[in-house]
Motif scaffolding. Structure first.
Motif, PDB file in Angstrom:
ATOM      1  N   UNK A   1       0.814  -1.207   0.000  1.00 30.60           N
ATOM      2  CA  UNK A   1       0.000   0.000   0.000  1.00 30.60           C
ATOM      3  C   UNK A   1       0.849   1.260   0.000  1.00 30.60           C
ATOM      4  N   UNK A   2       2.119   1.132   0.362  1.00 29.44           N
ATOM      5  CA  UNK A   2       2.998   2.285   0.319  1.00 29.44           C
ATOM      6  C   UNK A   2       3.714   2.421  -1.010  1.00 29.44           C
ATOM      7  N   UNK A   3       3.468   1.478  -1.923  1.00 31.36           N
ATOM      8  CA  UNK A   3       4.079   1.514  -3.246  1.00 31.36           C
ATOM      9  C   UNK A   3       3.183   2.289  -4.210  1.00 31.36           C
ATOM     10  N   UNK A   4       3.741   2.746  -5.361  1.00 32.01           N
ATOM     11  CA  UNK A   4       2.913   3.474  -6.344  1.00 32.01           C
ATOM     12  C   UNK A   4       1.681   2.676  -6.764  1.00 32.01           C
ATOM     13  N   UNK A   5       1.872   1.424  -7.177  1.00 30.00           N
ATOM     14  CA  UNK A   5       0.748   0.546  -7.484  1.00 30.00           C
ATOM     15  C   UNK A   5       0.706  -0.534  -6.407  1.00 30.00           C
ATOM     16  N   UNK A   6      -0.425  -0.666  -5.718  1.00 36.41           N
ATOM     17  CA  UNK A   6      -0.491  -1.590  -4.593  1.00 36.41           C
ATOM     18  C   UNK A   6      -0.502  -3.053  -5.030  1.00 36.41           C
ATOM     19  N   UNK A   7      -0.663  -3.303  -6.325  1.00 27.70           N
ATOM     20  CA  UNK A   7      -0.690  -4.687  -6.803  1.00 27.70           C
ATOM     21  C   UNK A   7       0.666  -5.108  -7.361  1.00 27.70           C
ATOM     22  N   UNK A   8       1.161  -4.332  -8.347  1.00 29.44           N
ATOM     23  CA  UNK A   8       2.418  -4.728  -8.993  1.00 29.44           C
ATOM     24  C   UNK A   8       3.592  -3.843  -8.598  1.00 29.44           C
TER      25      UNK A   8
ATOM     26  N   UNK B   1       5.769   1.990 -10.967  1.00 30.43           N
ATOM     27  CA  UNK B   1       5.805   3.441 -10.722  1.00 30.43           C
ATOM     28  C   UNK B   1       5.253   4.234 -11.896  1.00 30.43           C
ATOM     29  N   UNK B   2       4.539   3.574 -12.796  1.00 35.55           N
ATOM     30  CA  UNK B   2       3.986   4.265 -13.956  1.00 35.55           C
ATOM     31  C   UNK B   2       2.811   5.150 -13.588  1.00 35.55           C
ATOM     32  N   UNK B   3       2.026   5.580 -14.557  1.00 32.94           N
ATOM     33  CA  UNK B   3       0.854   6.425 -14.284  1.00 32.94           C
ATOM     34  C   UNK B   3      -0.094   5.736 -13.303  1.00 32.94           C
ATOM     35  N   UNK B   4      -0.489   6.459 -12.264  1.00 35.95           N
ATOM     36  CA  UNK B   4      -1.299   5.885 -11.188  1.00 35.95           C
ATOM     37  C   UNK B   4      -2.695   6.494 -11.186  1.00 35.95           C
ATOM     38  N   UNK B   5      -3.696   5.641 -10.983  1.00 34.21           N
ATOM     39  CA  UNK B   5      -5.080   6.085 -10.824  1.00 34.21           C
ATOM     40  C   UNK B   5      -5.603   5.502  -9.513  1.00 34.21           C
TER      41      UNK B   5
ATOM     42  N   UNK C   1      -2.568  -0.210 -15.993  1.00 42.42           N
ATOM     43  CA  UNK C   1      -2.661  -1.595 -16.475  1.00 42.42           C
ATOM     44  C   UNK C   1      -3.471  -2.446 -15.490  1.00 42.42           C
ATOM     45  N   UNK C   2      -3.121  -2.346 -14.203  1.00 43.57           N
ATOM     46  CA  UNK C   2      -3.839  -3.121 -13.188  1.00 43.57           C
ATOM     47  C   UNK C   2      -5.276  -2.640 -13.049  1.00 43.57           C
ATOM     48  N   UNK C   3      -5.496  -1.343 -13.239  1.00 38.13           N
ATOM     49  CA  UNK C   3      -6.846  -0.812 -13.143  1.00 38.13           C
ATOM     50  C   UNK C   3      -7.745  -1.432 -14.212  1.00 38.13           C
ATOM     51  N   UNK C   4      -7.191  -1.578 -15.408  1.00 35.83           N
ATOM     52  CA  UNK C   4      -7.948  -2.226 -16.477  1.00 35.83           C
ATOM     53  C   UNK C   4      -8.247  -3.672 -16.161  1.00 35.83           C
ATOM     54  N   UNK C   5      -7.280  -4.369 -15.568  1.00 34.98           N
ATOM     55  CA  UNK C   5      -7.479  -5.772 -15.215  1.00 34.98           C
ATOM     56  C   UNK C   5      -8.552  -5.929 -14.137  1.00 34.98           C
TER      57      UNK C   5
ATOM     58  N   UNK D   1      -2.938 -11.881   0.385  1.00 34.43           N
ATOM     59  CA  UNK D   1      -1.508 -12.176   0.513  1.00 34.43           C
ATOM     60  C   UNK D   1      -0.730 -11.777  -0.734  1.00 34.43           C
ATOM     61  N   UNK D   2      -1.443 -11.619  -1.865  1.00 32.84           N
ATOM     62  CA  UNK D   2      -0.764 -11.199  -3.088  1.00 32.84           C
ATOM     63  C   UNK D   2      -0.330  -9.746  -3.026  1.00 32.84           C
ATOM     64  N   UNK D   3      -0.847  -8.995  -2.069  1.00 35.61           N
ATOM     65  CA  UNK D   3      -0.434  -7.607  -1.904  1.00 35.61           C
ATOM     66  C   UNK D   3       0.742  -7.479  -0.951  1.00 35.61           C
ATOM     67  N   UNK D   4       1.168  -8.602  -0.387  1.00 39.80           N
ATOM     68  CA  UNK D   4       2.265  -8.570   0.581  1.00 39.80           C
ATOM     69  C   UNK D   4       3.550  -8.112  -0.085  1.00 39.80           C
TER      70      UNK D   4
END
Length: 230
Positions: A157-164, A167-171, A207-211, A223-226
Motif C-alpha cells: 500500500x505504500x508503493x505506487x501501485x499496490x498490486x504490482x 511506478x507508472x501512471x497511477x489512478x 494496467x492493473x486498473x484495467x485488469x 496475501x498477493x499484496x504482501x
C-alpha cells in the motif's frame, strides 16, 4: 548521576498526559480513549504499537524521582489499548479483557499453523526508582523495540501501485461505500480485497486498473499484496 544540592529530577507528568492526549490515547484530563486510527490494523500490530509506546516512555524516564507515578501513563495506554481492541472487534471493554487476558497476549502462527511467537502488551511491575538506569546500556529491561513500526513493510500500500508496485501512471480505484461491501451481501470480485483492508480506494497503475474492471483480478488474494523487502 547523583543529586546536586538536594535537587529532584522528575518526569513532567502533565506534559506526558498532554502528549498522549494529542496523539489520541486519552482525553486532556487523562481518561483513556480508543485510538480509532489503529483499529483497522491486525490485533498483534495494535498490541505491538502500544507496547512500544509504553516501553519508550518508561525507558526514558526510568531514573526519575517520581518514577512510581509513571504507572498512570501505563494505565492510560493499557486501557486505551483495551478500548481500541473493543472498537476493532465491536465488543465491550470487559469482554476484551476476558477474551485476551492480562497483557493481551496474542499467539502468532508460523508455517503450517504452528506457534511462532506470542505478542503481548508490556506491563511493568517494578516501580522502584533506578537513578543510573540510563547510564548502563547492558540492562536487560532496556527496550530494543523501535517506537515507530514501519507498517508499509507489510504491504504494497505504500508503493505506487499496490498490486504490482509499478511506478507508472497511477489512478485511484474506488467504491462509494466500504460499508456496502459488508453485512448481508458478501463482496465479490476485487471488492473483497477492499473489504479485507477496509479501504474504499487504493492506488493502482493503469494496467492493473484495467485488469480489475475486466475481472482478471477477481481471484486475487490479500496475501498477493504482501511486500517483502529484499
Amino acid at each position: 548521576m547523583t543529586r546536586l544540592n538536594g535537587a529532584l529530577m522528575n518526569a513532567p507528568l502533565p506534559k506526558l498526559v498532554k502528549r498522549l492526549s494529542d496523539r489520541g490515547f486519552c482525553s486532556p484530563e487523562g481518561e483513556p480513549t480508543p485510538k480509532s486510527g489503529w483499529a483497522f490494523l491486525d490485533a498483534d500490530q495494535i498490541v505491538n504499537l502500544y507496547s512500544s509506546v509504553n516501553r519508550g516512555i518508561q525507558n526514558y524516564y526510568r531514573f526519575t524521582d517520581n518514577w512510581g507515578q509513571l504507572h498512570r501513563m501505563q494505565y492510560i495506554l493499557e486501557y486505551s489499548l483495551a478500548k481500541t481492541l473493543a472498537v476493532k472487534f465491536k465488543i465491550s471493554v470487559p469482554k476484551v479483557f476476558k477474551r485476551f487476558g492480562k497483557g493481551f497476549p496474542i499467539l502468532i502462527e508460523g508455517k503450517k499453523g504452528k506457534a511462532d511467537r506470542t505478542v503481548s502488551f508490556y506491563l511493568n511491575h517494578d516501580w522502584a526508582k533506578k537513578r543510573d538506569a540510563f547510564q548502563n546500556g547492558t540492562q536487560a529491561d532496556i527496550d530494543l523495540v523501535r517506537t515507530v513500526i514501519q507498517m508499509r513493510t507489510r504491504s504494497k500500500l505504500g508503493k505506487p501501485c499496490c498490486i504490482c508496485a509499478d511506478a507508472g501512471p497511477i489512478v485511484m480505484h474506488h467504491v462509494r461505500h466500504v460499508r456496502k461491501l459488508t453485512n448481508k451481501r458478501a463482496a465479490i470480485g476485487f471488492n473483497h480485497i477492499l473489504r479485507a483492508i477496509n479501504r474504499k480506494q487504493i492506488p493502482v497503475c493503469t494496467v492493473c486498473h484495467g485488469k480489475i474492471h475486466r475481472g482478471e483480478y477477481d481471484g486475487l488474494k490479500l496475501s498477493d499484496l504482501e511486500y517483502i523487502p529484499r
